[in-house]
Write an enzyme that holds these catalytic residues in place. Structure first.
Site, PDB file in Angstrom:
ATOM      1  N   SER A 255      41.528  65.541  63.862  1.00 33.64           N
ATOM      2  CA  SER A 255      41.065  66.774  63.216  1.00 33.64           C
ATOM      3  C   SER A 255      40.168  66.427  62.043  1.00 33.64           C
ATOM      4  CB  SER A 255      42.259  67.594  62.713  1.00 33.64           C
ATOM      5  OG  SER A 255      42.852  66.944  61.602  1.00 33.64           O
ATOM      6  N   LYS A 256      39.465  67.426  61.537  1.00 33.98           N
ATOM      7  CA  LYS A 256      38.577  67.198  60.403  1.00 33.98           C
ATOM      8  C   LYS A 256      39.362  66.893  59.138  1.00 33.98           C
ATOM      9  CE  LYS A 256      34.583  69.717  62.083  1.00 33.98           C
ATOM     10  NZ  LYS A 256      33.579  70.763  61.837  1.00 33.98           N
ATOM     11  N   ARG A 257      40.660  67.187  59.153  1.00 35.06           N
ATOM     12  CA  ARG A 257      41.482  66.906  57.971  1.00 35.06           C
ATOM     13  C   ARG A 257      41.907  65.448  57.919  1.00 35.06           C
ATOM     14  NH1 ARG A 257      43.289  71.817  59.673  1.00 35.06           N
ATOM     15  NH2 ARG A 257      45.021  70.887  60.842  1.00 35.06           N
TER      16      ARG A 257
END
Length: 484
Positions: A255-257
């Site tokens: 994920s982008k996190r």
């Protein structure tokens, strides 16, 4: 289809390049370059709401840094342009082909609004799903024309079969069959007049003579819909290569996190582009000889897309760090120094010999920020416990260390040549006179100079960097510390 393969990378300009997109680009590049084909860059900007200013520049910059240089694209017309979908939209390309399908009876105008669509349910294989019920397919031609002339909002839908099955072939996953009843009538042209991602892909891939379509396996479910469109036009279906899912170390989808979500994130964390590309190539593919370190040209030579795995690939940050460290070890020292300079300057003044410090750390770090922990003592000795002077192997303790520091201080005060070799020679004479092992003397000196258990260099190398004045100051301070 051409005998020469043609692959494309078709990113949307919505931000930084996700690792999954980088792998797609890399595999597409390797597939075509392995056989001497062409690699095309196409910008897919039909989803106008998600566009980000400057994102196209990010795409160009990423392709340049990774070495994935395209043969055709917005800046290199190979005769199949434009290579930006919004520009193709302006030429009416998608509308023309959508209307062709309407004329053939393979597509139709749909005027249903959001509220109507949300209430459409169908039971398929025992579960309730949202599937468009084709109600606009049966509208009389006169009514359709009247509503179009009135400017009523509408889309163009593809008329999918509702009975039987559709089978498609993927190089990695083999033949896959889906129930036609599960395939909703795909929207080809949206109400804003732009094509959907799916339709633009099919049209552009055909017109640009793309032979191999490389994408993530999340698009497997879309492949039968694409094939129905290809067949309606009578176009040849390209070879599909769906890549396995990418997960993090906890087997969750990247994920982008997460810290490993984009290429630029990884560069900012101190990885080098060549190591990132090498590692990403191994996320789902492995050579027959289990080799791990590859330059990009070596990947081109070795890559066989038939060896891509079906199983999810785990992005192991520890493995990438190891690989990056291997790249550092093999790097030309001058190149390493130039790239390490921003981190060296964070800690040390430019009056210090940063090139020598760079050489000290080159083989001892895995990412550039590791430099800071390795060299921080050059700027200032940290607080440390005098128990550090006790070392069983070196046969030292606080008492013997204090004695060594007091006895070597005048030697170092008298020393004018503060080069590593001269310092080592002077201290070696003391070691011989004392009748002890080298470590018995060097351990206390290195501890006094650095205040650390481990350093990227020995005592005399540290002295050379610090210079006479700072060396003597630190030894005197250590003598005070041990004399308390």
């Amino acid at each position: 289809m051409n005998n020469k393969p043609r692959t494309r990378f078709a990113p949307s300009p919505t931000g930084r390049m996700h690792v999954g997109n980088l792998r797609t680009a890399l595999y597409a590049y390797l597939i075509t370059k392995h056989e001497g084909g062409d690699f095309i860059l196409r910008i897919e900007d039909t989803d106008q709401e998600r566009l980000m200013e400057g994102a196209i520049d990010i795409i160009y910059r990423t392709m340049q840094k990774t070495g994935l240089l395209h043969d055709e694209g917005p800046d290199k017309d190979g005769g199949f342009g434009p290579y930006i979908q919004s520009q193709r939209q302006e030429l009416g390309i998608y509308q023309k082909y959508a209307e062709q399908l309407v004329a053939q009876g393979d597509a139709y105008y749909c005027f249903c609004q959001k509220e109507e669509l949300e209430n459409m349910k169908r039971i398929v294989a025992g579960k309730e799903i949202n599937v468009y019920d084709k109600r606009c397919l049966s509208l009389p031609k006169e009514e359709v024309e009247r509503r179009l002339a009135a400017g009523e909002p509408h889309v163009i839908r593809f008329n999918m079969p509702t009975e039987g099955t559709t089978t498609f072939h993927d190089v990695i996953y083999g033949d896959i069959t889906v129930e036609n009843a599960e395939m909703e009538d795909l929207i080809l042209i949206k109400s804003d007049g732009y094509p959907t991602y799916n339709f633009a892909n099919v049209v552009d891939d055909h017109l640009m003579k793309i032979t191999h379509v490389v994408r993530g396996n999340e698009y497997l479910s879309s492949a039968p819909k694409y094939n129905r469109i290809y067949e309606a036009f009578g176009w040849q279906i390209p070879t599909y290569v769906h890549c396995p899912l990418l997960t993090d170390e906890d087997h969750q989808k990247l994920s982008k996190r997460s810290g490993h979500s984009s290429f630029e994130d990884l560069l900012e964390q101190g990885f080098v582009a060549e190591a990132i590309v090498n590692y990403v190539a191994l996320l789902g593919w492995s050579p027959s000889d289990n080799r791990e370190i590859f330059s990009l040209p070596e990947l081109v030579e070795a890559f066989d897309y038939h060896h891509i795995s079906k199983s999810p690939a785990v992005f192991d940050m520890g493995k990438l760090r190891w690989m990056n460290g291997e790249y550092f070890k093999a790097m030309d020292p001058d190149v390493f120094y130039e790239q390490a300079l921003p981190w060296l300057k964070q800690i040390l003044p430019e009056t210090m010999d940063l090139k020598k410090v760079s050489a000290m750390v080159q083989t001892r770090i895995e990412v550039f920020p590791d430099i800071c922990d390795q060299i921080d003592f050059f700027a200032k000795v940290p607080e440390y416990d005098i128990a550090m002077y006790t070392h069983k192997k070196m046969k030292t303790n606080t008492e013997t260390s204090l004695e060594v520091l007091k006895e070597t201080l005048p030697i170092l005060e008298a020393q004018e040549d503060y080069s590593n070799d001269a310092l080592f020679a002077a201290l070696s004479a003391y070691v011989a006179e004392k009748g002890v092992k080298t470590g018995y003397v060097m351990w206390p000196l290195r501890t006094a100079l650095s205040g650390k258990q481990t350093t990227p260099a020995g005592a005399t190398e540290i002295m050379e960097i610090l210079g006479k004045e700072e060396t003597l100051k630190r030894i005197r301070s250590a003598i005070e510390k041990l004399s308390v």
